[in-house]
Structures are given as structure tokens and as C-alpha cells.
Design a protein around this motif. Structure first.
Motif, PDB file in Angstrom:
ATOM      1  N   LYS B  17       0.847  -1.197   0.000  1.00  0.00           N
ATOM      2  CA  LYS B  17       0.000   0.000   0.000  1.00  0.00           C
ATOM      3  C   LYS B  17       0.887   1.253   0.000  1.00  0.00           C
ATOM      4  O   LYS B  17       0.681   2.188  -0.748  1.00  0.00           O
ATOM      5  CB  LYS B  17      -0.882  -0.049   1.246  1.00  0.00           C
ATOM      6  CG  LYS B  17      -1.939   1.007   1.317  1.00  0.00           C
ATOM      7  CD  LYS B  17      -2.797   0.737   2.530  1.00  0.00           C
ATOM      8  CE  LYS B  17      -3.419   2.019   3.028  1.00  0.00           C
ATOM      9  NZ  LYS B  17      -4.203   1.861   4.206  1.00  0.00           N
ATOM     10  N   GLU B 211      -5.881  13.228  -5.525  1.00  0.00           N
ATOM     11  CA  GLU B 211      -6.484  12.186  -4.687  1.00  0.00           C
ATOM     12  C   GLU B 211      -5.600  11.809  -3.490  1.00  0.00           C
ATOM     13  O   GLU B 211      -6.103  11.528  -2.413  1.00  0.00           O
ATOM     14  CB  GLU B 211      -6.750  10.928  -5.534  1.00  0.00           C
ATOM     15  CG  GLU B 211      -7.650  11.181  -6.736  1.00  0.00           C
ATOM     16  CD  GLU B 211      -9.060  11.600  -6.357  1.00  0.00           C
ATOM     17  OE1 GLU B 211      -9.482  11.313  -5.229  1.00  0.00           O
ATOM     18  OE2 GLU B 211      -9.735  12.232  -7.195  1.00  0.00           O
ATOM     19  N   PHE B 212      -4.308  11.743  -3.704  1.00  0.00           N
ATOM     20  CA  PHE B 212      -3.387  11.368  -2.623  1.00  0.00           C
ATOM     21  C   PHE B 212      -2.245  12.383  -2.560  1.00  0.00           C
ATOM     22  O   PHE B 212      -1.103  12.059  -2.846  1.00  0.00           O
ATOM     23  CB  PHE B 212      -2.848   9.950  -2.844  1.00  0.00           C
ATOM     24  CG  PHE B 212      -3.918   8.910  -2.818  1.00  0.00           C
ATOM     25  CD1 PHE B 212      -4.404   8.429  -1.617  1.00  0.00           C
ATOM     26  CD2 PHE B 212      -4.465   8.422  -3.996  1.00  0.00           C
ATOM     27  CE1 PHE B 212      -5.417   7.487  -1.583  1.00  0.00           C
ATOM     28  CE2 PHE B 212      -5.478   7.477  -3.976  1.00  0.00           C
ATOM     29  CZ  PHE B 212      -5.948   7.013  -2.755  1.00  0.00           C
ATOM     30  N   ASP B 229      -4.842   8.138   7.390  1.00  0.00           N
ATOM     31  CA  ASP B 229      -5.661   8.059   6.168  1.00  0.00           C
ATOM     32  C   ASP B 229      -7.074   7.660   6.586  1.00  0.00           C
ATOM     33  O   ASP B 229      -7.374   6.497   6.769  1.00  0.00           O
ATOM     34  CB  ASP B 229      -5.066   7.017   5.217  1.00  0.00           C
ATOM     35  CG  ASP B 229      -5.822   6.961   3.895  1.00  0.00           C
ATOM     36  OD1 ASP B 229      -6.722   7.792   3.687  1.00  0.00           O
ATOM     37  OD2 ASP B 229      -5.513   6.075   3.081  1.00  0.00           O
ATOM     38  N   TYR B 230      -7.938   8.639   6.769  1.00  0.00           N
ATOM     39  CA  TYR B 230      -9.297   8.380   7.262  1.00  0.00           C
ATOM     40  C   TYR B 230     -10.296   8.547   6.120  1.00  0.00           C
ATOM     41  O   TYR B 230      -9.998   9.225   5.121  1.00  0.00           O
ATOM     42  CB  TYR B 230      -9.622   9.297   8.452  1.00  0.00           C
ATOM     43  CG  TYR B 230      -9.652  10.764   8.124  1.00  0.00           C
ATOM     44  CD1 TYR B 230      -8.489  11.452   7.819  1.00  0.00           C
ATOM     45  CD2 TYR B 230     -10.841  11.471   8.121  1.00  0.00           C
ATOM     46  CE1 TYR B 230      -8.519  12.798   7.514  1.00  0.00           C
ATOM     47  CE2 TYR B 230     -10.877  12.818   7.811  1.00  0.00           C
ATOM     48  CZ  TYR B 230      -9.709  13.469   7.507  1.00  0.00           C
ATOM     49  OH  TYR B 230      -9.745  14.806   7.190  1.00  0.00           O
ATOM     50  N   PRO B 231     -11.474   7.953   6.216  1.00  0.00           N
ATOM     51  CA  PRO B 231     -12.381   7.905   5.063  1.00  0.00           C
ATOM     52  C   PRO B 231     -12.744   9.261   4.463  1.00  0.00           C
ATOM     53  O   PRO B 231     -12.882   9.378   3.261  1.00  0.00           O
ATOM     54  CB  PRO B 231     -13.633   7.215   5.612  1.00  0.00           C
ATOM     55  CG  PRO B 231     -13.139   6.395   6.746  1.00  0.00           C
ATOM     56  CD  PRO B 231     -11.997   7.156   7.348  1.00  0.00           C
ATOM     57  N   GLU B 232     -12.895  10.297   5.284  1.00  0.00           N
ATOM     58  CA  GLU B 232     -13.302  11.603   4.742  1.00  0.00           C
ATOM     59  C   GLU B 232     -12.111  12.521   4.500  1.00  0.00           C
ATOM     60  O   GLU B 232     -12.244  13.743   4.481  1.00  0.00           O
ATOM     61  CB  GLU B 232     -14.317  12.276   5.668  1.00  0.00           C
ATOM     62  CG  GLU B 232     -15.608  11.510   5.868  1.00  0.00           C
ATOM     63  CD  GLU B 232     -16.456  11.409   4.586  1.00  0.00           C
ATOM     64  OE1 GLU B 232     -16.146  12.086   3.604  1.00  0.00           O
ATOM     65  OE2 GLU B 232     -17.425  10.619   4.603  1.00  0.00           O
ATOM     66  N   ARG B 233     -10.948  11.910   4.296  1.00  0.00           N
ATOM     67  CA  ARG B 233      -9.723  12.699   4.113  1.00  0.00           C
ATOM     68  C   ARG B 233      -9.865  13.699   2.959  1.00  0.00           C
ATOM     69  O   ARG B 233      -9.426  14.837   3.031  1.00  0.00           O
ATOM     70  CB  ARG B 233      -8.541  11.751   3.849  1.00  0.00           C
ATOM     71  CG  ARG B 233      -7.218  12.440   3.590  1.00  0.00           C
ATOM     72  CD  ARG B 233      -6.103  11.430   3.425  1.00  0.00           C
ATOM     73  NE  ARG B 233      -6.444  10.420   2.437  1.00  0.00           N
ATOM     74  CZ  ARG B 233      -6.361  10.606   1.116  1.00  0.00           C
ATOM     75  NH1 ARG B 233      -5.931  11.744   0.644  1.00  0.00           N
ATOM     76  NH2 ARG B 233      -6.694   9.644   0.287  1.00  0.00           N
ATOM     77  N   ARG B 234     -10.494  13.262   1.859  1.00  0.00           N
ATOM     78  CA  ARG B 234     -10.547  14.123   0.682  1.00  0.00           C
ATOM     79  C   ARG B 234     -11.719  15.108   0.716  1.00  0.00           C
ATOM     80  O   ARG B 234     -11.841  15.950  -0.145  1.00  0.00           O
ATOM     81  CB  ARG B 234     -10.652  13.261  -0.571  1.00  0.00           C
ATOM     82  CG  ARG B 234      -9.332  12.628  -0.941  1.00  0.00           C
ATOM     83  CD  ARG B 234      -9.496  11.617  -2.049  1.00  0.00           C
ATOM     84  NE  ARG B 234      -9.918  10.330  -1.540  1.00  0.00           N
ATOM     85  CZ  ARG B 234      -9.956   9.219  -2.268  1.00  0.00           C
ATOM     86  NH1 ARG B 234      -9.592   9.234  -3.503  1.00  0.00           N
ATOM     87  NH2 ARG B 234     -10.354   8.080  -1.731  1.00  0.00           N
ATOM     88  N   HIS B 235     -12.586  14.957   1.700  1.00  0.00           N
ATOM     89  CA  HIS B 235     -13.780  15.802   1.740  1.00  0.00           C
ATOM     90  C   HIS B 235     -13.399  17.254   2.022  1.00  0.00           C
ATOM     91  O   HIS B 235     -12.495  17.528   2.796  1.00  0.00           O
ATOM     92  CB  HIS B 235     -14.728  15.271   2.825  1.00  0.00           C
ATOM     93  CG  HIS B 235     -16.117  15.787   2.687  1.00  0.00           C
ATOM     94  ND1 HIS B 235     -17.034  15.212   1.860  1.00  0.00           N
ATOM     95  CD2 HIS B 235     -16.728  16.848   3.260  1.00  0.00           C
ATOM     96  CE1 HIS B 235     -18.160  15.888   1.930  1.00  0.00           C
ATOM     97  NE2 HIS B 235     -18.004  16.885   2.768  1.00  0.00           N
ATOM     98  N   LYS B 259     -18.511  16.321   9.487  1.00  0.00           N
ATOM     99  CA  LYS B 259     -18.366  15.012   8.843  1.00  0.00           C
ATOM    100  C   LYS B 259     -16.906  14.548   8.908  1.00  0.00           C
ATOM    101  O   LYS B 259     -16.600  13.390   9.158  1.00  0.00           O
ATOM    102  CB  LYS B 259     -18.824  15.135   7.385  1.00  0.00           C
ATOM    103  CG  LYS B 259     -18.907  13.827   6.641  1.00  0.00           C
ATOM    104  CD  LYS B 259     -19.387  14.045   5.226  1.00  0.00           C
ATOM    105  CE  LYS B 259     -20.892  14.233   5.154  1.00  0.00           C
ATOM    106  NZ  LYS B 259     -21.376  14.295   3.772  1.00  0.00           N
ATOM    107  N   VAL B 266     -11.935   8.462  15.395  1.00  0.00           N
ATOM    108  CA  VAL B 266     -11.538   7.122  15.854  1.00  0.00           C
ATOM    109  C   VAL B 266     -10.037   6.878  15.707  1.00  0.00           C
ATOM    110  O   VAL B 266      -9.488   5.978  16.330  1.00  0.00           O
ATOM    111  CB  VAL B 266     -12.308   6.012  15.099  1.00  0.00           C
ATOM    112  CG1 VAL B 266     -13.768   6.021  15.463  1.00  0.00           C
ATOM    113  CG2 VAL B 266     -12.132   6.141  13.585  1.00  0.00           C
ATOM    114  N   TYR B 267      -9.383   7.674  14.892  1.00  0.00           N
ATOM    115  CA  TYR B 267      -7.936   7.495  14.695  1.00  0.00           C
ATOM    116  C   TYR B 267      -7.125   8.237  15.760  1.00  0.00           C
ATOM    117  O   TYR B 267      -5.915   8.161  15.790  1.00  0.00           O
ATOM    118  CB  TYR B 267      -7.529   7.988  13.306  1.00  0.00           C
ATOM    119  CG  TYR B 267      -8.158   7.190  12.178  1.00  0.00           C
ATOM    120  CD1 TYR B 267      -7.479   6.123  11.591  1.00  0.00           C
ATOM    121  CD2 TYR B 267      -9.441   7.485  11.720  1.00  0.00           C
ATOM    122  CE1 TYR B 267      -8.051   5.385  10.573  1.00  0.00           C
ATOM    123  CE2 TYR B 267     -10.024   6.751  10.704  1.00  0.00           C
ATOM    124  CZ  TYR B 267      -9.336   5.710  10.129  1.00  0.00           C
ATOM    125  OH  TYR B 267      -9.915   4.979   9.123  1.00  0.00           O
TER     126      TYR B 267
END
Lengths: 344, 371
Positions: B17, B211-212, B229-235, B259, B266-267
């Protein structure tokens, strides 16, 4: 000098060679990989019958052996040179130069590299895979799990990855991804009846024989859920699940969903060699690098260069059914071309 | 044995990864000039984070010996007006052309831009001129008629976070503090948030693409930290000019930040690092607003997650006094982070001016407690 050299030992090339044999024309196949069969060797089953793909490859292998058609594997074509007498010299990764009266380009297709759709995280998040990867999993794994080992409670398919997409420069439809998504969704439900399967699509193009029936069956019999909307991004959660964001355009609502595995239904692209072969033989190819036939309706196996023919997905994305039919028509076109030469 | 195999498998996935992510970043590298720069200030950053722009200049000029010209004649790019539909595209092009003229007059060829929105606009304008040369000629004419100024196009433009990114290893060599938790010995966990206008419009112009992005992640990792790297990082943070300019829309702005906070909570991140004026401000201030409305904070201690600009983080790494960096001006206070980094500070000097005179202390909010 041989009558026909076929570049590519996938089903298009194999069918062209077999049909030519029935016409009494001998051919020779040049295949860049170590075995013949093309992409079909990596496929598990074929729609709409769910037939084993390897069975079809084996059928062709038997035919090739029975007709004693010569195949050179591990042979990559580098250049083609037309001679003054209208024949061709073919230069390859081997030291020998092949000579032929005609050439059939059956170079096949490349699978879209899903890493180019960065927002989906292919090759970054282990549980984002492609339809080609899933097909390989179907063929080799007894138990279906996500690559990280997760149990599959929810799986999402994303249609049109690398097709009809201005961002990656592919404006055309790959035609087969829709039905592949339906076929693979059904298979997951059959293998794992408790798994919820969602297909995110723009529109579903069920053009082929039996495709629409499969689509209905996927919904009515197997409970696959189809959501009309493009997925905008995928990210991994703390628990190793995948969060995807989309818009349900029928419900007019944004969707945020967590799944255990995402399958990207990757499209078909012209292989790199098409432009090399095209320039080498002075034949036309389009912006997407697919070879342009002389007449798409009347002579779809004939190119703009005399003596150079084209077979199968070298012209556009085609199903196995369409590829075999196209290969047969190309073989007939070659036969018609060679007949006056042989009568001289 | 079975557990060992699983552990090796997971380790391999993590290594793969990381490798593939870095490959993705590598495909978006760009040339970043980090010397002989014309500095384009932001119109709002000095209000939000008073020391950040000063620290950028100080670090480059004094610490690293670079030539950076801070021009008093430079103005706003008018980006806020442009995005609010009150400034025309021709107008903003002419304003930016004037900045290029100032750069040309200063004998410089490379521009370092402090604001993410300005950076996006400079990129958009240059892109427009590349594809529509007649537009460039029109703007040259406009500028000459208005100011008698002429200009050369810059050889390169970079966001100032790009410049710090390009110097991150040099900074690491001079580091007084690293991003290692002094209490646990583990890397500090950082959320990096990139302003939308940095690379979402022109991915090839950002380090690491849209994106990254790697621009802030590269700093964090070079200085010892770990990127979350959390799910809403790109938001989007929700700043979006129309969202905050129209008061009735501010709830929408806050819901976007909320959001993100919920997703990152959680991180257990130790801090948030941003490169955009709006993101830094709203991710800081909305934590206060949400705490006032819901009584909810997104850390374990009821103090919030500190939000830093990359200049402030650079300053901490180089050993600057946190109060000289202006960290006391943030809504979420940063003492928890300073303690983890092992940075000593004098709480009595927190609210004093540069002469040591006491300044008024802000009132501590009910839920987002101050130290």
C-alpha cells in the motif's frame, strides 16, 4: 513464403486460422505470450451461458493441433515492411524474418489500468479489485473472501471504469463491462447467498443475446441491487472496510456506504502495439488506437492498406460471440483476396 | 504459526500500500523553485494566523538563507470576489498580470504563493493564457492602459507549502523537535488536509495530485510523524466561499467539517495540518461552534484537536517559541501537542505582547476547554 501471418493468438487469431484452414489456406500465428488463448485463459466463465472459458480455449487448442497450424509463442512483432511485390516482411523479437502474402492483425485488447482512476484507490486499498482480478479469484479460489481475508458481507461493483470517461480520455463504451458486472454479481450471490451486492451504473447496456434476461434474473432471482449513480471516491475505514460515496440519481440523494470489497468493472483499451503496427503498415487507427476498418458495415475485416486485415477486438471492444463471428468474416475476406493471386 | 503467516500477510499488504501510494505520488512530482522567489501574500491569512506568513519569510530568509522578496505593492488577487461572482474573470486576470509585472520589475522569475485559492487562480489564469493566447494579449493591453506596466510570465509558480515541502529534508536536519510523542516514543498521528484549490482543479500542479496529495504528508513523515488516512480525508472542509459569505449557508459549511471530525475521531489524531487559509480557520473555529452546540469535542480530553498551518508546524520543529508562532490565537489551544513534542513554553507569556506587556485573556468556552 506463407499465405497468411496472423499477429495474435487469442480467440480472434485462432478462429481466423481455423476458418482459413477450412478454406484450404495455410497460416502461421505469432503470439507474444508464452501460450495461446489470449485474455480468455484468465477468465473463469462466459456470459450468458456461464460456460467455462478454459473449455473454449481448449477447443481451439485442439483445433489448432488437429489442423497442424504453426504457432510461434513468445514472439513479439516489432515492425512490418511491405515489399515492392505487395508481400510483407515481419520483424519480430526472434532473429528470423517472416514473409507472407497477407497479414491479419488480431492483436486483441488491453485491460484498462484501474490505477489511473486514482479516486477508487486500486493498488492502494487491498480490497479494491478489478473484474479481471475477480474472474481470476473465481477461477482459482474455492472460498470467496476479500483479498485482506475479510468475510464478504457487502460487495459493490462500479461500472464504466475507464470507459465513457472524459477524464481518462476514453469516450467509447467498452460494451461488455455491464454484462460482466451482472454475471459476476450473480456468481457472488450464488457462492455467498448472505452477501449483499450493489451495482453502481450510469446506464445498463444489455445489447447482446441473453444479456437483458441475465439482468432481470440478477434482480428478481438473486436480489442484486442496482443503483444508478457514479461513485466519486473510495476510502478505507479504520476497520478495513471501504467507504464509497455516490449519488443515487433515481432517488436524487447522495449515498455513503461501507462495503467489504469493491469490484471495478474495467473497460477494454487498444493494445500499445496497434499504433506501432498501424504506422508500420500505413493503416488507419482512431484516437483510441483501435484499427479503423475500410468499411464498418460491409468490410469490417479489411484495413485501408492492401493485404492487411484485422480480426476481433483490434477494431473495438467485442464479446467472445462477436469476436468469433468477426474472425470468420475476416478469414473469408482474406480468402477472397488470395483467390486471384493463387489462380495466377 | 498461523498467526505469524497472517501477520506477514498484513505487513506485506501495508508495505505494498505504501509503495503503490508513493508511486502514485511520484507520478505527480513537479519542479519547485525554492530560492529567488517573489512572495505573493494572502489577503486573509495574516488575520487568521498572524505569524504564519512572517514565519515563512523568516524561516526561508534567516534559517535557510534564501532570497524571497516580500513586496509591499502586492495586493489581494481578488479571489474571494471572483468566487463570489462579484469580480469578473478579465478583472482577476488583470490583477494577476499586475503581480507578474511587479515580479518582473523585481528581476525575479519564480513566484511563491501563500494562499491556496490564489495558487489555484494563478494556475487557472496561466492555463487560460496557454490555451487562449489572444486572452493574454488582451490582458497585456488592459494592464498597460491601466498602469503602463508590462510583464513576463513566471518560469514557475508554487504554493508556499510546496516550497516548504521541497525544503523538508533541509529543515529536518536543523530540527530541534521531531513529531515523536515523547511520552510513548511513537510517531505523532497527523491528519493532513489539503485545500480544494491546491490540486483538485489542476491535479498535475500539486505534489501527489488531487487524490493522494503528498505535499503535507511529505513534511509530516520527514519530521517523524505518521499520516492518518481516514475515510473523509478528501472531503472539503466546507469553507466554500458561498457557504461562509452567505450567513444562512454557514450550517452547511459546518456540517462538512463535522463530517470530517467524526470520520477522523476514531484514529485519535494528535493534530491537523492544513495548507489553506479557509481550511485552517474553519477546522479550528468549527470545533468551538460544534462544542457549543452539541457539547461534543473530537479528542479524549475535551480540548479539541489542534489545527496548525504548515509554517507553524515548521516553526515548532525548528524550535521557535509557540507564542511567537501565534498558536495562542487559535480557537483550539495547542498545549497538548506541545507537551507530546516535548516543547517547553511559559504559560505566563502566552498572552503578552513582544515587550512583555499583558494582553487581555480570552474567555474560556464551556466545552472546548482552554489550558
Amino acid at each position: 513464403m506463407i499465405d497468411v501471418i496472423i499477429i495474435g493468438g487469442g480467440i480472434a487469431g485462432l478462429e481466423t486460422a481455423c476458418t482459413l484452414h477450412t478454406q484450404g489456406i495455410e497460416s502461421l500465428i505469432l503470439e507474444k505470450e508464452k501460450e495461446i488463448g489470449g485474455k480468455l485463459t484468465q477468465w473463469d466463465s462466459l456470459f450468458p451461458s456461464n460456460r467455462n472459458a478454459k473449455e473454449l480455449v481448449e477447443t481451439y487448442k485442439d483445433e489448432i493441433q488437429k489442423h497442424t497450424i504453426t504457432v510461434y509463442v513468445n514472439t513479439k512483432v516489432i515492425a512490418i515492411k511491405k515489399q515492392n511485390d505487395g508481400t510483407f516482411e515481419i520483424f519480430t523479437s526472434r532473429e528470423i524474418v517472416f514473409k507472407a502474402k497477407t497479414i491479419v492483425i488480431a492483436s486483441g485488447y488491453s485491460i484498462f489500468n484501474a490505477e489511473r482512476k486514482e479516486e477508487y484507490g486500486y493498488a492502494i486499498y487491498p480490497n479494491v479489485i478489478t473484474s479481471a482480478d475477480l474472474e481470476h479469484m473465481f477461477a482459482t479460489k474455492k472460498e470467496l473472501k476479500a483479498p485482506s481475508g475479510r468475510t464478504l458481507e457487502r460487495v459493490a461493483f462500479i461500472h464504466c471504469v475507464g470507459s465513457r470517461d472524459e477524464k481518462v480520455g476514453n469516450h467509447y463504451c467498452s460494451r461488455l463491462c455491464c454484462v460482466t458486472g451482472v454475471k459476476q454479481a450473480i456468481k457472488i450471490r450464488q457462492m455467498l447467498p448472505e452477501t449483499h451486492v450493489f451495482n453502481f451504473y450510469m446506464d445498463l447496456r444489455m445489447y447482446g443475446l441473453g444479456f437483458e434476461e441475465m439482468y432481470r434474473e440478477a434482480q428478481e432471482k438473486h436480489g442484486v441491487q442496482f443503483i444508478r449513480g457514479r461513485v466519486s471516491e473510495i476510502a478505507q475505514t479504520n476497520e478495513g472496510r471501504l467507504q464509497l460515496k455516490a449519488e443515487d440519481t433515481l432517488a436524487a440523494r447522495p449515498v455513503r456506504m461501507q462495503v467489504d470489497m469493491v469490484v471495478l468493472l474495467v473497460g477494454m483499451e487498444a493494445p500499445e502495439c496497434n499504433s506501432i503496427l498501424g504506422k508500420s503498415c500505413n493503416i488507419q487507427y482512431n484516437a483510441a488506437q483501435f484499427i479503423v476498418p475500410q468499411d464498418i458495415h460491409y468490410s469490417s475485416g479489411i484495413t485501408s492498406a492492401e493485404g492487411v486485415f484485422v480480426s476481433g477486438t483490434s477494431i473495438a471492444p467485442l464479446s467472445v460471440f462477436d469476436t468469433i463471428n468477426h474472425a470468420r468474416s475476416t478469414a473469408l475476406a482474406v480468402s477472397n483476396f488470395l483467390m486471384p493471386i493463387q489462380n495466377e | 504459526m498461523y498467526i505469524l503467516i497472517i501477520a506477514i500477510h498484513i505487513l506485506m499488504i501495508l508495505i505494498m500500500k505504501t509503495i503503490t501510494k508513493k508511486q502514485s505520488w511520484n507520478s505527480y512530482q513537479k519542479e519547485i523553485a525554492n530560492d529567488n522567489l517573489y512572495y505573493a501574500r494572502s489577503c486573509i491569512r495574516q488575520n487568521f494566523f498572524p505569524a504564519s506568513e512572517h514565519m515563512f519569510l523568516h524561516i526561508l530568509q534567516k534559517e535557510l538563507g534564501k532570497n524571497v522578496f516580500d513586496d509591499p505593492n502586492h495586493t489581494t488577487c481578488t479571489g474571494i470576489g471572483y468566487h463570489a461572482d462579484v469580480v469578473l474573470f478579465d478583472t482577476i486576470q488583470t490583477v494577476i498580470a499586475r503581480h507578474f509585472a511587479l515580479m518582473t520589475e523585481a528581476g525575479l522569475e519564480h513566484m511563491a504563493i501563500s494562499c491556496v485559492t490564489s495558487f489555484g487562480l494563478y494556475t487557472e489564469v496561466l492555463h487560460t493564457w496557454e490555451h487562449y493566447p489572444e486572452q493574454l494579449e488582451k490582458i497585456r493591453d488592459f494592464l498597460y492602459k491601466a498602469t503602463k506596466k508590462e510583464f513576463n510570465l513566471p518560469k514557475s509558480i508554487a504554493h508556499t507549502s510546496d516550497v516548504i515541502y521541497s525544503l523538508r529534508d533541509e529543515i529536518a536536519q536543523k530540527a530541534q523537535h521531531t513529531l515523536i510523542n515523547k511520552h510513548t516514543g511513537k510517531p505523532l498521528r497527523a491528519v493532513e488536509h489539503i485545500g480544494c484549490h491546491y490540486a483538485k482543479m489542476f491535479p498535475s500542479k500539486g505534489v501527489g495530485g488531487a487524490e493522494f496529495p503528498q505535499v503535507l504528508a511529505g513534511m509530516i513523515e520527514s519530521w517523524g510523524g505518521e499520516v492518518v488516512d481516514y475515510p473523509e480525508r478528501r472531503h472539503c472542509c466546507g469553507f466554500g466561499f458561498r457557504n461562509y459569505l452567505v450567513q444562512a449557508n454557514r450550517g452547511y459549511s459546518m456540517s462538512n467539517s463535522k463530517k470530517k471530525f467524526e470520520s477522523m475521531e476514531v484514529y485519535k489524531p494528535d493534530f491537523i495540518l492544513t495548507n489553506c487559509p479557509g481550511c485552517s480557520m474553519f477546522m479550528d473555529k468549527w470545533q468551538y461552534t460544534i462544542a457549543e452546540i452539541d457539547g461534543k469535542t473530537y479528542d479524549s480530553y475535551g480540548k479539541g484537536i489542534p489545527v496548525l498551518t504548515y509554517e507553524e508546524l515548521t516553526g515548532l520543529v525548528l524550535g521557535y517559541n509557540p507564542w511567537d508562532l501565534g498558536l495562542q490565537m487559535h480557537q483550539v489551544q495547542s498545549e497538548s501537542l506541545l507537551d507530546k513534542m516535548g516543547i517547553s513554553y511559559d504559560p505566563h507569556l502566552k498572552y503578552t505582547d513582544k515587550h512583555g506587556n499583558q494582553l487581555p485573556k480570552p474567555v474560556s468556552p464551556l466545552h472546548l476547554t482552554q489550558t
